[in-house]
Structure formats: structure tokens, C-alpha cells
Write a protein that holds these residues in place. Structure first.
Motif, mmCIF file in Angstrom:
data_model
loop_
_atom_site.group_PDB
_atom_site.id
_atom_site.type_symbol
_atom_site.label_atom_id
_atom_site.label_comp_id
_atom_site.label_asym_id
_atom_site.label_seq_id
_atom_site.Cartn_x
_atom_site.Cartn_y
_atom_site.Cartn_z
ATOM 1 N N MET A 1 7.166 -9.766 28.133
ATOM 2 C CA MET A 1 8.530 -9.503 27.698
ATOM 3 C C MET A 1 9.171 -8.371 28.517
ATOM 4 S SD MET A 1 8.357 -11.771 25.476
ATOM 5 C CE MET A 1 7.077 -12.581 24.587
ATOM 6 N N ALA A 2 8.580 -8.072 29.647
ATOM 7 C CA ALA A 2 9.044 -6.949 30.466
ATOM 8 C C ALA A 2 10.480 -7.116 30.954
ATOM 9 C CB ALA A 2 8.117 -6.762 31.667
ATOM 10 N N PHE A 3 10.939 -8.358 31.104
ATOM 11 C CA PHE A 3 12.278 -8.586 31.645
ATOM 12 C C PHE A 3 13.376 -8.379 30.606
ATOM 13 C CE2 PHE A 3 9.587 -10.943 34.564
ATOM 14 C CZ PHE A 3 10.117 -10.598 35.794
ATOM 15 N N THR A 4 13.024 -8.471 29.316
ATOM 16 C CA THR A 4 14.014 -8.388 28.248
ATOM 17 C C THR A 4 14.798 -7.082 28.316
ATOM 18 O OG1 THR A 4 12.754 -9.827 26.780
ATOM 19 C CG2 THR A 4 14.321 -8.337 25.739
ATOM 20 N N GLY A 5 16.117 -7.205 28.212
ATOM 21 C CA GLY A 5 16.967 -6.023 28.186
ATOM 22 C C GLY A 5 18.279 -6.244 28.906
ATOM 23 N N ARG A 6 19.018 -5.161 29.015
ATOM 24 C CA ARG A 6 20.310 -5.149 29.700
ATOM 25 C C ARG A 6 20.147 -4.228 30.903
ATOM 26 N NH1 ARG A 6 25.778 -6.310 28.105
ATOM 27 N NH2 ARG A 6 27.215 -4.829 29.043
ATOM 28 N N TRP A 7 20.470 -4.736 32.073
ATOM 29 C CA TRP A 7 20.225 -4.041 33.333
ATOM 30 C C TRP A 7 21.534 -3.838 34.084
ATOM 31 C CZ3 TRP A 7 15.081 -2.836 34.044
ATOM 32 C CH2 TRP A 7 14.158 -3.544 33.260
ATOM 33 N N GLU A 8 21.633 -2.722 34.812
ATOM 34 C CA GLU A 8 22.826 -2.436 35.607
ATOM 35 C C GLU A 8 22.402 -2.091 37.040
ATOM 36 O OE1 GLU A 8 26.657 0.156 34.661
ATOM 37 O OE2 GLU A 8 24.952 1.417 35.193
ATOM 38 N N THR A 9 23.097 -2.674 38.016
ATOM 39 C CA THR A 9 22.776 -2.446 39.424
ATOM 40 C C THR A 9 22.846 -0.965 39.774
ATOM 41 O OG1 THR A 9 23.675 -4.605 40.042
ATOM 42 C CG2 THR A 9 23.443 -2.990 41.806
ATOM 43 N N GLU A 10 21.809 -0.497 40.456
ATOM 44 C CA GLU A 10 21.791 0.860 41.008
ATOM 45 C C GLU A 10 22.049 0.803 42.513
ATOM 46 O OE1 GLU A 10 18.955 3.966 38.764
ATOM 47 O OE2 GLU A 10 17.873 2.411 39.838
ATOM 48 N N THR A 11 21.301 -0.055 43.210
ATOM 49 C CA THR A 11 21.451 -0.176 44.658
ATOM 50 C C THR A 11 21.347 -1.642 45.069
ATOM 51 O OG1 THR A 11 19.069 0.034 45.096
ATOM 52 C CG2 THR A 11 20.354 2.084 45.052
ATOM 53 N N GLN A 12 21.950 -1.953 46.205
ATOM 54 C CA GLN A 12 21.758 -3.266 46.801
ATOM 55 C C GLN A 12 21.787 -3.128 48.316
ATOM 56 O OE1 GLN A 12 24.500 -5.933 44.898
ATOM 57 N NE2 GLN A 12 26.298 -4.897 45.622
ATOM 58 N N GLU A 13 20.892 -3.860 48.952
ATOM 59 C CA GLU A 13 20.777 -3.847 50.403
ATOM 60 C C GLU A 13 21.018 -5.265 50.911
ATOM 61 O OE1 GLU A 13 16.773 -2.461 51.209
ATOM 62 O OE2 GLU A 13 16.930 -1.076 49.516
ATOM 63 N N GLY A 14 21.783 -5.389 51.986
ATOM 64 C CA GLY A 14 22.027 -6.690 52.592
ATOM 65 C C GLY A 14 23.110 -7.505 51.909
ATOM 66 N N TYR A 15 23.893 -6.861 51.047
ATOM 67 C CA TYR A 15 24.917 -7.558 50.247
ATOM 68 C C TYR A 15 25.929 -8.315 51.117
ATOM 69 C CZ TYR A 15 29.040 -8.134 47.280
ATOM 70 O OH TYR A 15 30.124 -8.641 46.622
ATOM 71 N N ASP A 16 26.556 -7.630 52.067
ATOM 72 C CA ASP A 16 27.620 -8.256 52.860
ATOM 73 C C ASP A 16 27.109 -9.464 53.644
ATOM 74 O OD1 ASP A 16 30.393 -6.311 53.445
ATOM 75 O OD2 ASP A 16 28.782 -5.568 52.195
ATOM 76 N N ALA A 17 26.003 -9.282 54.346
ATOM 77 C CA ALA A 17 25.459 -10.363 55.177
ATOM 78 C C ALA A 17 25.073 -11.564 54.321
ATOM 79 C CB ALA A 17 24.253 -9.859 55.966
ATOM 80 N N PHE A 18 24.483 -11.305 53.155
ATOM 81 C CA PHE A 18 24.057 -12.396 52.281
ATOM 82 C C PHE A 18 25.267 -13.159 51.738
ATOM 83 C CE2 PHE A 18 22.493 -14.305 48.330
ATOM 84 C CZ PHE A 18 21.357 -14.945 48.811
ATOM 85 N N CYS A 19 26.283 -12.434 51.275
ATOM 86 C CA CYS A 19 27.485 -13.074 50.738
ATOM 87 C C CYS A 19 28.197 -13.901 51.812
ATOM 88 C CB CYS A 19 28.440 -12.033 50.157
ATOM 89 S SG CYS A 19 27.842 -11.286 48.627
ATOM 90 N N LYS A 20 28.297 -13.362 53.019
ATOM 91 C CA LYS A 20 28.941 -14.096 54.120
ATOM 92 C C LYS A 20 28.183 -15.382 54.420
ATOM 93 C CE LYS A 20 31.057 -10.138 56.471
ATOM 94 N NZ LYS A 20 32.443 -10.380 56.192
ATOM 95 N N LEU A 21 26.853 -15.306 54.421
ATOM 96 C CA LEU A 21 26.025 -16.479 54.674
ATOM 97 C C LEU A 21 26.280 -17.576 53.639
ATOM 98 C CD1 LEU A 21 23.623 -17.470 56.533
ATOM 99 C CD2 LEU A 21 22.167 -16.835 54.623
#
Length: 127
Positions: A1-21
């Protein structure tokens, strides 16, 4: 049950390149770049409900059972069939254009999406 909960982004790497792709328009990429994506997860044994709330207030919920084919949807509204697997506590699923894994590491939700050599890594904290 480790995944259960509400999560908020702290960091992201590679966002622009991935979205463009993936063909996401530049204005949407711009809006989402610094957005704190909210991920809500409920887990009951092998059954999951996984909701992500995006910058445009769009919300996508996928419900799945580990090891069983299910209907899923992308943020762009594309529907597809997939089977989510779990190995060593890591969830893994193949979307139409990329492969996605999720794991809990050091109390953080780590999500990695790979499309060829392009990688998006998002780290979220529990809220």
C-alpha cells in the motif's frame, strides 16, 4: 500500500524534451513546466485507482489491477489497453508512445517515462 496517498511534484527532469516528443503544443508545455502536478493514488491489494490533475485542471483517472489487461487513457484522451505489472515494488506499464514506471524511494514517488532516448523523471512528495 506504499503508493496510497496524495502526491505533489517537487522536481522534474527532461520535461520539455519529453513533451515535445509527444507532440504537446508549446503553450501547454509552458503552462505545465512549473506546475505542481497532483497525483492521487488508492491501492487495495493489487487494485489501483491512479488520478493525475494537470495544469489545465484536466483530470485523468486510470483504474487497474496488477497483471490484468485494462482500459487506460492518456492526458490527450487517447484510450488504449495495457497491463500494469509490479516487480520489486515498481509499477510498470507501456503507453502508446512511451514506457512508464512508478516506485516509492525514500518516501518519495518517483515516476520515469521513457520514449527512446528521451526520459522524463518526476519526483513527488506526499502531501
Amino acid at each position: 500500500m506504499a503508493f496510497t496517498g496524495r502526491w505533489e511534484t517537487e522536481t522534474q527532469e527532461g520535461y520539455d524534451a519529453f513533451c515535445k516528443l509527444l507532440g504537446i503544443p508549446d503553450d501547454i508545455i509552458e503552462k505545465g513546466r512549473d506546475y505542481k502536478l497532483i497525483t492521487e493514488v488508492t491501492q487495495d491489494g493489487d487494485d489501483f485507482s491512479w488520478t493525475q490533475i494537470y495544469p489545465t485542471n484536466a483530470k485523468v483517472t486510470n483504474k487497474f489491477t496488477i497483471g490484468k489487461e485494462c482500459d487506460m487513457e492518456t492526458i490527450g484522451g487517447k484510450k488504449f489497453k495495457a497491463t500494469v505489472s509490479m516487480e520489486g515494488g515498481k509499477l510498470s506499464v507501456t503507453f502508446p508512445n512511451y514506457h512508464h514506471t512508478s516506485e516509492i524511494c525514500g518516501g518519495k514517488l518517483i515516476e520515469t517515462s521513457k520514449a527512446g532516448s528521451v526520459v522524463l523523471k518526476r519526483t513527488s512528495k506526499k502531501i
